[in-house]
Design a protein around this motif. Structure first.
Motif, PDB file in Angstrom:
ATOM      1  N   ASP A 133     -24.636  14.828  24.655  1.00 29.88           N
ATOM      2  CA  ASP A 133     -23.994  14.745  23.339  1.00 29.88           C
ATOM      3  C   ASP A 133     -24.021  13.305  22.813  1.00 29.88           C
ATOM      4  OD1 ASP A 133     -22.574  15.702  21.174  1.00 29.88           O
ATOM      5  OD2 ASP A 133     -20.823  16.333  22.327  1.00 29.88           O
ATOM      6  N   ASP A 134     -23.975  13.168  21.499  1.00 27.39           N
ATOM      7  CA  ASP A 134     -23.849  11.847  20.864  1.00 27.39           C
ATOM      8  C   ASP A 134     -24.860  10.848  21.401  1.00 27.39           C
ATOM      9  OD1 ASP A 134     -21.626  13.043  19.706  1.00 27.39           O
ATOM     10  OD2 ASP A 134     -20.233  12.176  21.140  1.00 27.39           O
ATOM     11  N   PHE A 135     -26.067  11.318  21.663  1.00 27.44           N
ATOM     12  CA  PHE A 135     -27.025  10.443  22.331  1.00 27.44           C
ATOM     13  C   PHE A 135     -27.328   9.208  21.498  1.00 27.44           C
ATOM     14  CE2 PHE A 135     -31.296   9.016  23.639  1.00 27.44           C
ATOM     15  CZ  PHE A 135     -30.983   8.713  24.958  1.00 27.44           C
ATOM     16  N   ILE A 157     -28.768  14.086  18.954  1.00 24.06           N
ATOM     17  CA  ILE A 157     -28.841  12.762  18.334  1.00 24.06           C
ATOM     18  C   ILE A 157     -27.587  12.537  17.507  1.00 24.06           C
ATOM     19  CG2 ILE A 157     -30.241  11.195  16.935  1.00 24.06           C
ATOM     20  CD1 ILE A 157     -32.583  13.177  17.376  1.00 24.06           C
ATOM     21  N   ASP A 158     -26.897  11.458  17.790  1.00 22.86           N
ATOM     22  CA  ASP A 158     -25.597  11.228  17.169  1.00 22.86           C
ATOM     23  C   ASP A 158     -25.679  11.144  15.639  1.00 22.86           C
ATOM     24  OD1 ASP A 158     -22.725  10.712  17.780  1.00 22.86           O
ATOM     25  OD2 ASP A 158     -23.144   8.967  16.514  1.00 22.86           O
ATOM     26  N   ARG A 159     -24.639  11.675  15.036  1.00 18.98           N
ATOM     27  CA  ARG A 159     -24.514  11.698  13.577  1.00 18.98           C
ATOM     28  C   ARG A 159     -24.678  10.300  12.954  1.00 18.98           C
ATOM     29  NH1 ARG A 159     -19.580  11.706  10.531  1.00 18.98           N
ATOM     30  NH2 ARG A 159     -18.375  12.071  12.415  1.00 18.98           N
ATOM     31  N   ALA A 178     -30.146  17.506  15.971  1.00 26.02           N
ATOM     32  CA  ALA A 178     -29.623  16.437  15.116  1.00 26.02           C
ATOM     33  C   ALA A 178     -28.230  16.832  14.649  1.00 26.02           C
ATOM     34  CB  ALA A 178     -30.543  16.205  13.925  1.00 26.02           C
ATOM     35  N   GLU A 179     -27.263  15.953  14.854  1.00 30.96           N
ATOM     36  CA  GLU A 179     -25.881  16.192  14.441  1.00 30.96           C
ATOM     37  C   GLU A 179     -25.668  15.691  13.015  1.00 30.96           C
ATOM     38  OE1 GLU A 179     -23.488  13.762  17.045  1.00 30.96           O
ATOM     39  OE2 GLU A 179     -23.354  15.349  18.540  1.00 30.96           O
ATOM     40  N   GLY A 180     -24.726  16.277  12.318  1.00 29.39           N
ATOM     41  CA  GLY A 180     -24.280  15.724  11.034  1.00 29.39           C
ATOM     42  C   GLY A 180     -25.263  15.893   9.894  1.00 29.39           C
TER      43      GLY A 180
HETATM   44 MG    MG Z   1     -20.488  13.307  17.773  1.00 31.21          MG
END
Ligand code: MG
Ligand code: C2E
Ligand code: MG
Ligand code: MG
Length: 284
Positions: A181-183, A203-205, A237-239
Motif C-alpha cells: 500500500d501507499d508505495f 502507487i500512492d495518491r 493507482a490510488e486517488g
Molecule cells: Mg494511501
C-alpha cells in the motif's frame, strides 16, 4: 492540539501536555467501547481494471462515527496502533470483510464478481498470528483464500523482513494476494521488496493525483510501473479523480485504478449494487 509556548511557564506546558494525553485517552476509551459494542463499520471502495472499467475488487476501510460524527481513520488508526487496539480492530475488520464477501456471493447466487482487500497494520503483522487468523476467519465464513487481498505498508516490512517473508508466504499458501500500500511513501529497500511475495504495488495518491501537471510525478509513476513490471507485479493507482488521469494511467500500463472517479467508499449494500450494475453493463 495546543502547542506549548516557549514562555518558561511550566504550568502552560503541562496543561498542553495534559490535553494531548486526555485527547488520546478519550479516543482510546471510546474506540475500545466501539469495538466491543460492534459500533465500527466497514465501507467499500471499488478498484477497477483500467483497461475495461470493470470492478475487480473493493478495498474495505474502517469507519467510526461516535455520536454520529465520523472520525477519520487517519486519526483513529494511529491511536489504535499506539495502544494495541489495532489487534482487536484488525480481527474485527478481517471477520467483517469475510462475512461481507460471503453475503455478496450468496446474494449473487455464486461468485459475486469481486474480491475484497483488507488493510493490515505493521503492528498486527508483528503481534498477531496473522496467517492462522486469516485462515480461520475465511474458513468460518466458507470463503476461499483467493478472494482476499491483504494490503500492507512499507513500515511493515522494514523491521524484520525475514519474519515478514515467512508470514507473507503463509498467507500466499492460503491463496490470498498481497499488495504493498501507499508505495513510494516509505523506506522499503528494493532488495527486500524483490524477495517478498508481493502481487500488487499500490502507487500512492500523492504521486498520482498531481501527475498530469507535474513532470516529476509522472517520472515517479513511470518508474514504479516499470519496476513493478520487471518484478512481475501488477499495479493499482490510488486517488484517481478524473477520466483524463484514468486514461493516462491506462496508457502507461497501470493495471488497476481506485479513486473518487469510480466511487467513494460505500456502505456494503451500495457497493454490492454498484458491482452488479457496473459489471453487468460492461459485459453487455
Ligand atoms: Mg494511501
Ligand atoms: P489507504 O489504505 O491508502 O486507503 C485509501 C484512502 O484513500 C482511503 O481513506 C480512501 O477513502 C482515500 N481515497 C480513495 N480514493 C480517493 C480519491 O480519489 N481522492 C482522495 N482524496 N482520497 C481517496 P480513508 O478511508 O480515510 O483511510 C485512510 C487510511 O486509514 C487508509 O489508507 C489506511 O491506511 C487506514 N485504514 C483504513 N481502514 C483501515 C483498517 O481497517 N485497518 C488498518 N490497519 N488501516 C486502515
Ligand atoms: Mg489500503
Ligand atoms: Mg493506500
Amino acid at each position: 492540539v495546543k502547542r506549548a509556548k516557549k514562555t518558561g511557564n511550566t504550568e502552560l506546558y503541562n496543561h498542553s501536555t495534559f490535553d494531548v494525553v486526555r485527547t488520546q485517552f478519550g479516543i482510546e476509551t471510546a474506540l475500545r467501547r466501539a469495538i466491543d459494542n460492534g459500533d465500527m463499520r466497514l465501507s467499500f471502495q471499488p478498484i477497477c481494471d483500467l483497461a475495461t472499467g470493470r470492478i475487480v475488487s473493493f478495498e474495505s476501510l474502517a469507519r467510526w462515527a461516535p455520536d454520529g460524527r465520523e472520525v477519520s481513520p487517519s486519526d483513529f488508526i494511529p491511536v489504535a496502533e499506539e495502544c494495541g487496539l489495532i489487534v482487536p480492530l484488525g480481527r474485527w475488520a478481517m471477520d467483517e470483510a469475510a462475512r461481507t464477501i460471503a453475503a455478496w456471493d450468496k446474494r449473487a447466487g455464486g461468485y459475486c464478481g469481486a474480491n475484497l482487500a483488507v488493510n493490515l497494520s505493521a503492528i498486527q503483522l508483528q503481534r498477531d498470528q496473522i496467517a492462522s487468523l486469516v485462515g480461520r476467519t475465511l474458513d468460518s465464513h466458507g470463503v476461499a483464500g483467493s478472494r482476499m487481498m491483504l494490503e500492507l505498508t512499507e513500515s511493515a516490512i522494514v523491521s524484520d523482513p525475514d519474519r515478514i517473508a515467512e508470514t507473507l508466504h503463509a498467507l500466499k499458501e492460503l491463496g490470498a494476494t498481497i499488495a504493498m500500500d501507499d508505495f513510494g511513501t516509505g523506506y522499503s529497500n528494493l532488495a527486500v521488496l524483490q524477495r517478498l511475495p508481493i502481487d500488487v504495488l499500490k502507487i500512492d495518491r500523492s504521486f498520482v493525483s498531481g501527475m498530469l501537471s507535474d513532470r516529476d510525478k509522472v517520472a515517479i509513476v513511470r518508474a514504479v510501473l516499470s519496476l513493478a513490471q520487471a518484478l512481475g507485479m501488477r499495479t493499482t493507482a490510488e486517488g484517481i479523480e478524473t477520466n483524463e488521469l484514468a486514461q493516462t494511467l491506462a496508457a502507461l500500463g497501470c493495471s488497476y485504478g481506485q479513486g473518487f472517479l469510480y466511487a467513494r467508499p460505500l456502505e456494503a449494500d451500495a457497493a454490492f449494487q454498484l458491482l452488479s450494475a457496473r459489471n453487468a453493463a460492461s459485459t453487455a
